[in-house]
Each structure stands twice: as C-alpha cells, then as structure tokens.
Design a protein around this motif. Structure first.
Motif, PDB file in Angstrom:
ATOM      1  N   PHE A 185       9.128  59.539 -34.158  1.00 36.45           N
ATOM      2  CA  PHE A 185      10.508  59.806 -33.767  1.00 36.45           C
ATOM      3  C   PHE A 185      11.468  58.972 -34.604  1.00 36.45           C
ATOM      4  CE2 PHE A 185      14.188  58.462 -31.228  1.00 36.45           C
ATOM      5  CZ  PHE A 185      14.749  59.686 -30.903  1.00 36.45           C
ATOM      6  N   THR A 186      11.152  57.686 -34.754  1.00 36.61           N
ATOM      7  CA  THR A 186      12.003  56.792 -35.550  1.00 36.61           C
ATOM      8  C   THR A 186      12.107  57.275 -36.994  1.00 36.61           C
ATOM      9  OG1 THR A 186      11.557  54.854 -34.182  1.00 36.61           O
ATOM     10  CG2 THR A 186      12.187  54.444 -36.458  1.00 36.61           C
ATOM     11  N   VAL A 241      14.343  60.518 -37.159  1.00 37.11           N
ATOM     12  CA  VAL A 241      15.781  60.298 -36.984  1.00 37.11           C
ATOM     13  C   VAL A 241      16.365  59.569 -38.188  1.00 37.11           C
ATOM     14  CG1 VAL A 241      17.525  59.092 -35.611  1.00 37.11           C
ATOM     15  CG2 VAL A 241      15.666  60.319 -34.469  1.00 37.11           C
ATOM     16  N   MET A 279      13.538  66.457 -32.264  1.00 31.91           N
ATOM     17  CA  MET A 279      14.877  65.944 -32.015  1.00 31.91           C
ATOM     18  C   MET A 279      15.484  65.312 -33.261  1.00 31.91           C
ATOM     19  SD  MET A 279      14.943  67.190 -29.180  1.00 31.91           S
ATOM     20  CE  MET A 279      16.717  66.961 -29.178  1.00 31.91           C
ATOM     21  N   GLY A 280      14.628  64.856 -34.181  1.00 25.89           N
ATOM     22  CA  GLY A 280      15.160  64.376 -35.456  1.00 25.89           C
ATOM     23  C   GLY A 280      15.859  65.502 -36.204  1.00 25.89           C
ATOM     24  N   THR A 287      15.902  52.650 -32.469  1.00 22.93           N
ATOM     25  CA  THR A 287      15.334  54.000 -32.369  1.00 22.93           C
ATOM     26  C   THR A 287      13.887  53.956 -31.886  1.00 22.93           C
ATOM     27  OG1 THR A 287      14.809  53.913 -34.747  1.00 22.93           O
ATOM     28  CG2 THR A 287      16.838  55.037 -34.113  1.00 22.93           C
ATOM     29  N   PHE A 327      19.478  58.526 -28.623  1.00 19.34           N
ATOM     30  CA  PHE A 327      18.686  58.597 -29.846  1.00 19.34           C
ATOM     31  C   PHE A 327      18.548  57.241 -30.534  1.00 19.34           C
ATOM     32  CE2 PHE A 327      20.960  62.698 -29.394  1.00 19.34           C
ATOM     33  CZ  PHE A 327      19.862  63.464 -29.049  1.00 19.34           C
ATOM     34  N   PRO A 353       8.933  65.089 -29.634  1.00 20.43           N
ATOM     35  CA  PRO A 353      10.188  64.385 -29.935  1.00 20.43           C
ATOM     36  C   PRO A 353      10.610  64.415 -31.394  1.00 20.43           C
ATOM     37  CG  PRO A 353       8.853  63.096 -28.421  1.00 20.43           C
ATOM     38  CD  PRO A 353       7.987  64.237 -28.880  1.00 20.43           C
ATOM     39  N   TRP A 413      10.983  58.750 -25.086  1.00 18.13           N
ATOM     40  CA  TRP A 413      10.655  60.146 -25.374  1.00 18.13           C
ATOM     41  C   TRP A 413       9.147  60.404 -25.270  1.00 18.13           C
ATOM     42  CZ3 TRP A 413      14.083  64.081 -26.158  1.00 18.13           C
ATOM     43  CH2 TRP A 413      15.411  63.724 -26.373  1.00 18.13           C
ATOM     44  N   ILE A 467      19.137  66.358 -34.304  1.00 16.20           N
ATOM     45  CA  ILE A 467      20.190  65.398 -34.625  1.00 16.20           C
ATOM     46  C   ILE A 467      20.782  65.695 -36.007  1.00 16.20           C
ATOM     47  CG2 ILE A 467      20.649  62.961 -35.121  1.00 16.20           C
ATOM     48  CD1 ILE A 467      18.406  62.338 -33.062  1.00 16.20           C
ATOM     49  N   GLY A 485      12.881  55.700 -28.657  1.00 16.00           N
ATOM     50  CA  GLY A 485      11.831  56.685 -28.862  1.00 16.00           C
ATOM     51  C   GLY A 485      10.667  56.522 -27.904  1.00 16.00           C
TER      52      GLY A 485
END
Length: 370
Positions: free
Chosen positions: A122-123, A126, A255-256, A99, A160, A252, A106, A259, A103
């Motif tokens: 981001f990591t 997610v 996006m978590g 990720t 992702f 970004p 992103w 998801i 990421g």
C-alpha cells in the motif's frame, strides 16, 4: 558608447536596437539597465531572455521613476544548494512512516507489530503514484532549464497517510511550450503510474475483514466511488470492486491507483497555478483568466447539489472545500511566459487529450462514510 555592465552580466552592446542603454546601476542585488526600448515589452523580453539566462540572470522590462528599465536578478538556479536535501529526505521518510501506519489499518494488522510489513505494498503504491506525478514536473522543469526542487511529500494521518507531494519552481517561465510541458508532465506521468498500480491491485487477492471488526458497533464503513477510467480497467481485466461476501474487500493496492486518479482530476482543474491552469494558459493564452470564475462556481454548485438533493454530506464537503480552494487559487492568477507565442498543433492535441483523461478520473461522490 553604451555604459559598461559587470563582467558577469550581459553587455548593453549585445542588446542591438532592442534596448538602447544610457545607464547601468547595481541596487539591492539587482542590475538595472536604464534605456529606450526599440520594440514592445514582450518582444524585448523574449529576445533578450536567452542572453540574460546564459549569464545567470532573470530579466523583466518595467518602469522605475518614470524611466524604462531592464531589471536583471540572479537566477535562483545559480544559488541552489547542491548538498543533501535534508528537508525532502525527512518528509519522505515521515510520509513512508505515516502511509505504512495507515496502511496497516487497510490490512487489519497492528501497526506496532511486525505484521505492519504487510502494508508495504500500500505504501509503495501511494508514494509511487504521487512521487511519479511530481517527478514528471521535476524532469520536465530540468529539461527546460527551470529551477525546481525535488518533491516535498506531506505526511498526514488521514485515510491514506498523506496529503500528497509538491515541488517548488522559481524564476520566470521561459515559454508557453515550457509551461505546457511542465504542467502536463505531472498528471500524465502520475496517471500512467496510477493505471499500472490499479492493474496490479486488481489482480492481487482481496483482503478479508476480521469478524471482530466487521461486527463492531464502532466500525466506520467507507464507500468509495470509482472513476470511469478505473472501472474500465477492471472491466478489461474481468475483475470487480465488490464481492458477495461483505467481509471481502478489494486489495488496498487498488487505492494507490484510486488516489492517483483523484489527484489527477483535482490537479487538472483549469484554474490558477494548478496543473490544469498551466495547461489552459498555454493553450489559450491570456483568455484563460476568463475561465477562472467558472471552476469554483461548478465545484460549489456540485457540493450544494450533493448536500441538498442527494444528502451526501461527506462528498458534498469535499467539493465545497475544493470550491473554496479553487476560488483562492484563482486569485493568484496564471503564469505569464516570457515567450508567449502559441503552441504547436501536437501540444494542443495532447492538451485536449490530457483534459479528457482528467475527466475520466472524475467521481461525483468520491467517498462516503457510514
């Protein structure tokens, strides 16, 4: 006088008039109580289950060579390794790496440079959402004394960096209450995490696409659909997903949350061994099987509509794939709890709310590539 059982197993004398035992045998790791039932199978299993669980056994009533037999097998929980779960740890670290690597794209930084640390939010977003979902299942499994593993994260170099996470549960489900609580805990916990992550992501500053990327002939443009729940959060915060400058993109971290909501919707499909299948089975009992064909039919129909009418090939592929997966999942059937008495009204109401929240996470066209 009833025959004796091993010292660590329930004594036939404790069965009362529910099961009159005339022989006890030990075969291939199973303890077999041969006898005459004094009630129907559901009643016998429901009333004797706590006694066997207290001694570390699962139990079921069945037929062997024309005789009625209580089959007791050692509960998996008794054999669970209490050491370091190295497989879980290794998959967790691998998913952290995957990720983080994805990421970096992103944030438009080199994943092999120190700048990759910019992708840490981001990591965390997610993995935090996915991990919270699975830990919801895990905690409630422990609450109901159902043997469950820690989450297994699945690293994958996708858009992702992961294909999600899963836990494994072993042994029989003790009751409808347990089935509901375990099934609903994951989506509800994950959805709370998704909402929190979405709020954080929406208030963080957007990212800017470098000119070299935006003007590249080989650049792939990804359009996301946003579910009603995420749109509602953005509206309350007064934030947006699109900007006047096409080179500006939402942070970004959002996006978590995206998801988490998409995973929540998929998990709440009311079929088979999915969370939604567990919840539906606990709500309506054995009639849940009647709904099984409806789910893949609806998904395949949606995929066909998007493919033929809307010409949305990428999105159509998602639903066609999930239509096939739902068909396969439906073949596994549903879980049959030992205690199959109906849920209380509070759980029924929460079940309805859970499905409504899942519907708010639905996106007809989740992703389109251009």
């Amino acid at each position: 006088m009833p025959p004796e059982s091993p010292a660590d197993a329930p004594s036939p004398a404790a069965f009362g008039d529910r099961f009159d035992v005339y022989d006890v045998q030990h075969r291939d790791g199973e303890l077999l109580y041969f006898g005459q039932p004094g009630a129907d199978r559901a009643t016998i299993e429901r009333e004797l289950w706590p006694l066997f669980r207290e001694h570390g056994y699962d139990v079921r009533l069945t037929d062997r060579t024309g005789e009625r037999v209580l089959v007791a097998t050692p509960a998996d929980a008794a054999d669970t390794d209490t050491g370091v779960p190295w497989t879980n740890v290794a998959l967790f670290l691998a998913t952290l790496a995957s990720t983080l690597f994805v990421g970096a794209n992103w944030y438009y930084v080199d994943p092999f440079s120190p700048a990759v640390v910019r992708a840490i939010p981001f990591t965390l977003a997610v993995m935090g959402v996915l991990g919270t979902h699975e830990l919801g299942h895990y905690v409630m499994s422990k609450h109901h004394d159902v043997d469950a593993t820690l989450p297994y994260f699945i690293p994958f170099p996708s858009l992702f960096g992961t294909m999600g996470a899963v836990i494994r549960m072993r042994g029989r489900m003790p009751s409808r209450n347990a089935l509901f609580d375990i099934g609903a805990a994951g989506p509800l916990a994950g959805l709370v995490a998704a909402v929190v992550v979405s709020v954080i992501g929406l208030v963080l500053p957007p990212v800017t696409v470098p000119p070299g990327v935006a003007n590249s002939a080989s650049a792939v443009h990804v359009d996301f659909g946003y579910p009603l729940l995420l749109r509602g959060i953005a509206a309350v915060l007064g934030e947006q997903f699109a900007y006047a400058d096409p080179r500006t993109a939402v942070n970004p971290v959002v996006m978590g949350g995206w998801i988490g909501m998409f995973v929540t919707f998929l998990n709440l499909l009311p079929v088979g061994q999915l969370d939604g299948g567990h919840i539906l089975r606990s709500l309506v009992g054995e009639t849940a099987g009647r709904f099984a064909p409806l789910v893949p039919t609806a998904l395949l129909s949606l995929g066909a509509y998007l493919w033929i009418v809307r010409d949305a090939g990428n999105a159509a592929g998602i639903w066609l794939l999930w239509g096939v997966l739902a068909s396969v999942v439906s073949l596994s059937g549903t879980v049959t709890p030992v205690d199959d008495r109906p849920l209380d009204r509070r759980r029924v109401a929460l079940g309805v709310v859970t499905f409504v929240l899942g519907a708010l996470c639905f996106m007809p066209v989740p992703i389109q590539l251009g």
